[in-house]
Design a protein around this motif. Structure first.
Motif, PDB file in Angstrom:
ATOM      1  N   ILE A 104      37.612  54.030  46.431  1.00  0.00           N
ATOM      2  CA  ILE A 104      36.981  52.714  46.304  1.00  0.00           C
ATOM      3  C   ILE A 104      38.033  51.611  46.354  1.00  0.00           C
ATOM      4  O   ILE A 104      39.057  51.689  45.693  1.00  0.00           O
ATOM      5  N   PHE A 105      37.768  50.602  47.153  1.00  0.00           N
ATOM      6  CA  PHE A 105      38.573  49.373  47.148  1.00  0.00           C
ATOM      7  C   PHE A 105      37.855  48.327  46.291  1.00  0.00           C
ATOM      8  O   PHE A 105      36.652  48.106  46.472  1.00  0.00           O
ATOM      9  N   ILE A 106      38.589  47.700  45.385  1.00  0.00           N
ATOM     10  CA  ILE A 106      38.070  46.527  44.672  1.00  0.00           C
ATOM     11  C   ILE A 106      38.957  45.357  45.071  1.00  0.00           C
ATOM     12  O   ILE A 106      40.155  45.344  44.772  1.00  0.00           O
ATOM     13  N   VAL A 107      38.379  44.412  45.792  1.00  0.00           N
ATOM     14  CA  VAL A 107      39.173  43.300  46.321  1.00  0.00           C
ATOM     15  C   VAL A 107      39.005  42.092  45.400  1.00  0.00           C
ATOM     16  O   VAL A 107      37.883  41.678  45.104  1.00  0.00           O
ATOM     17  N   THR A 108      40.111  41.574  44.925  1.00  0.00           N
ATOM     18  CA  THR A 108      40.052  40.493  43.938  1.00  0.00           C
ATOM     19  C   THR A 108      41.097  39.410  44.224  1.00  0.00           C
ATOM     20  O   THR A 108      42.021  39.625  45.015  1.00  0.00           O
ATOM     21  N   TYR A 109      40.917  38.259  43.601  1.00  0.00           N
ATOM     22  CA  TYR A 109      41.808  37.115  43.779  1.00  0.00           C
ATOM     23  C   TYR A 109      43.040  37.259  42.905  1.00  0.00           C
ATOM     24  O   TYR A 109      42.916  37.696  41.784  1.00  0.00           O
ATOM     25  N   PRO A 110      44.257  36.833  43.303  1.00  0.00           N
ATOM     26  CA  PRO A 110      44.631  36.304  44.623  1.00  0.00           C
ATOM     27  C   PRO A 110      44.604  37.411  45.680  1.00  0.00           C
ATOM     28  O   PRO A 110      44.976  38.549  45.407  1.00  0.00           O
ATOM     29  N   PHE A 111      44.183  37.039  46.881  1.00  0.00           N
ATOM     30  CA  PHE A 111      43.949  38.020  47.947  1.00  0.00           C
ATOM     31  C   PHE A 111      45.238  38.461  48.621  1.00  0.00           C
ATOM     32  O   PHE A 111      46.204  37.711  48.670  1.00  0.00           O
ATOM     33  N   VAL A 112      45.189  39.671  49.175  1.00  0.00           N
ATOM     34  CA  VAL A 112      46.312  40.141  49.996  1.00  0.00           C
ATOM     35  C   VAL A 112      46.176  39.526  51.388  1.00  0.00           C
ATOM     36  O   VAL A 112      45.097  39.077  51.773  1.00  0.00           O
ATOM     37  N   LYS A 113      47.289  39.536  52.123  1.00  0.00           N
ATOM     38  CA  LYS A 113      47.249  38.991  53.488  1.00  0.00           C
ATOM     39  C   LYS A 113      46.752  40.041  54.476  1.00  0.00           C
ATOM     40  O   LYS A 113      46.178  39.725  55.500  1.00  0.00           O
ATOM     41  N   ASN A 114      47.020  41.293  54.153  1.00  0.00           N
ATOM     42  CA  ASN A 114      46.849  42.374  55.132  1.00  0.00           C
ATOM     43  C   ASN A 114      45.736  43.343  54.770  1.00  0.00           C
ATOM     44  O   ASN A 114      45.927  44.557  54.787  1.00  0.00           O
ATOM     45  N   TYR A 171      34.143  52.913  50.086  1.00  0.00           N
ATOM     46  CA  TYR A 171      33.263  51.965  49.401  1.00  0.00           C
ATOM     47  C   TYR A 171      34.104  50.754  49.035  1.00  0.00           C
ATOM     48  O   TYR A 171      35.232  50.915  48.572  1.00  0.00           O
ATOM     49  N   LEU A 172      33.561  49.562  49.274  1.00  0.00           N
ATOM     50  CA  LEU A 172      34.336  48.347  48.984  1.00  0.00           C
ATOM     51  C   LEU A 172      33.543  47.396  48.092  1.00  0.00           C
ATOM     52  O   LEU A 172      32.402  47.040  48.398  1.00  0.00           O
ATOM     53  N   ILE A 173      34.166  47.022  46.975  1.00  0.00           N
ATOM     54  CA  ILE A 173      33.578  46.038  46.070  1.00  0.00           C
ATOM     55  C   ILE A 173      34.369  44.740  46.197  1.00  0.00           C
ATOM     56  O   ILE A 173      35.595  44.750  46.105  1.00  0.00           O
ATOM     57  N   ALA A 174      33.653  43.645  46.412  1.00  0.00           N
ATOM     58  CA  ALA A 174      34.310  42.319  46.467  1.00  0.00           C
ATOM     59  C   ALA A 174      33.993  41.589  45.176  1.00  0.00           C
ATOM     60  O   ALA A 174      32.836  41.499  44.763  1.00  0.00           O
ATOM     61  N   LYS A 230      32.073  57.869  40.093  1.00  0.00           N
ATOM     62  CA  LYS A 230      32.983  59.010  39.924  1.00  0.00           C
ATOM     63  C   LYS A 230      33.962  59.158  41.105  1.00  0.00           C
ATOM     64  O   LYS A 230      34.038  60.204  41.752  1.00  0.00           O
ATOM     65  N   PRO A 231      34.700  58.096  41.381  1.00  0.00           N
ATOM     66  CA  PRO A 231      35.621  58.133  42.522  1.00  0.00           C
ATOM     67  C   PRO A 231      36.856  58.981  42.218  1.00  0.00           C
ATOM     68  O   PRO A 231      37.198  59.196  41.051  1.00  0.00           O
ATOM     69  N   ASP A 232      37.513  59.456  43.285  1.00  0.00           N
ATOM     70  CA  ASP A 232      38.811  60.121  43.106  1.00  0.00           C
ATOM     71  C   ASP A 232      39.891  59.081  42.859  1.00  0.00           C
ATOM     72  O   ASP A 232      40.792  59.286  42.067  1.00  0.00           O
ATOM     73  N   GLU A 233      39.784  57.973  43.581  1.00  0.00           N
ATOM     74  CA  GLU A 233      40.795  56.923  43.454  1.00  0.00           C
ATOM     75  C   GLU A 233      40.160  55.544  43.533  1.00  0.00           C
ATOM     76  O   GLU A 233      39.226  55.344  44.315  1.00  0.00           O
ATOM     77  N   ILE A 234      40.703  54.640  42.722  1.00  0.00           N
ATOM     78  CA  ILE A 234      40.292  53.241  42.799  1.00  0.00           C
ATOM     79  C   ILE A 234      41.525  52.426  43.169  1.00  0.00           C
ATOM     80  O   ILE A 234      42.576  52.560  42.536  1.00  0.00           O
ATOM     81  N   TYR A 235      41.404  51.603  44.193  1.00  0.00           N
ATOM     82  CA  TYR A 235      42.490  50.711  44.587  1.00  0.00           C
ATOM     83  C   TYR A 235      42.079  49.281  44.264  1.00  0.00           C
ATOM     84  O   TYR A 235      41.081  48.802  44.807  1.00  0.00           O
TER      85      TYR A 235
END
Lengths: 202, 202
Positions: free
Chosen positions: B3-13, B25-28, B87-92
């Motif tokens: 799972i990606f959790i995208v949060t502020y401040p944002f990455v460029k890439n 799976y992506l959570i914003a 129940k993810p294996d990894e959360i980023y």
């Protein structure tokens, strides 16, 4: 005696901070030597391995402690240890938050927890540790409290109040609070906390 | 499941990171909705009070959890709790370091300590917690290790080595190390540590 320790990343408003806090002694850490010098502010002591200092000629005119690159302390921690030798009433760590190397931001926050006399000041925030006691706050921005050790705290006259709340070390429940009625009170019943006061965007 | 959790401040890439880690799976989080949407990347879940989101129209097209502004968790922690339900294996945790509000950076680091499955990734750094065990590192940049709880660690084939060293929670002796011979090994004999790997400026 009040000591300023100026470190990277630098604040924008060093002169204003000097007018406000009136330090008796200023230590410039590593590349901060060029920065402080460029602002025409006197440097009492320069500390660092100076691996990032471009103009090393400045050092010849200054009271300098040159550190080995291979050392156990960071340049900033070494400066703090030097400052403590002068038995100051207060140490202000000016800057040190927000560079590309988050590990240095993390280390600088650790120094605020380890060396109780330090207040860390940036353009946006004032960060300080508080042990058992009652403290008053009058700020207009965000007020955040985190536990350095598992703590029990109360917050009175804040937007979000707490009453003898057990704040554990990783809890973020104390983030983004605000003073509701001045002065608002933080009571640390047990443990020790880190308070971060941050300005609001205008 | 990743799972990606995208949060502020944002990455460029963000796109590069998606290609590299291939999340399922992506959570914003909050204003990240506009950011991820603008990058033409699909959002599986939007979480936040959306007080900083300019174009709320986007939310109508998305699977959304709208939080009350007055809440105990930050938007990002709420997103983490939602992610854990799957129940993810990894959360980023993607981004979240380096904004004007240092208290949010601090909170996001606390989440990496509290929720063991999280790796926090920014443009400059990868940050993760490690419990008792042996771990290999191959990075070319700076390697820093701090203790989440008082720990005992060894470092082999790093520029600065340690052998069964008692690393206390506020020590910064583990900052700015480098891999000397690949793979270098971190052995956590007791406790739990935070590792920050940061790129070197080219």
């Amino acid at each position: 005696m009040k000591i300023f320790i100026v470190t990277y990343p630098f604040v924008k408003n060093l002169k204003e901070l000097i007018n406000e806090y009136k330090p008796n002694y200023l230590i410039a850490v590593d590349s901060a030597v060029s920065f402080v010098y460029g602002e025409n502010i006197p440097i009492d002591l320069a500390v660092g391995d100076f691996d990032t200092l471009k103009d090393k000629g400045i050092l010849k005119t200054l009271n300098t402690i040159e550190l080995n690159v291979m050392k156990d302390e960071t340049d900033t921690e070494y400066a703090i240890l030097e400052a403590l030798k002068l038995k100051p009433d207060e140490i202000y760590l000016i800057g040190g938050i927000g560079g590309a190397r988050i590990e240095h931001t993390y280390a600088n926050l650790n120094y605020v927890k380890r060396y109780k006399k330090i207040k860390l000041i940036t353009d946006e925030s004032v960060i300080s540790s508080y042990g058992i006691g009652t403290y008053e706050f009058n700020s207009n921005g965000y007020f955040s409290v985190f536990a350095n050790t598992d703590s029990v705290i109360s917050l009175k006259d804040f937007l979000y109040e707490l009453d003898c709340y057990k704040l554990d070390q990783l809890s973020t429940i104390g983030i983004s609070n605000e003073v509701k009625e001045k002065p608002a009170k933080l009571i640390v019943h047990a443990g020790e906390v880190l308070v971060i006061e941050t300005k609001k965007d205008k």
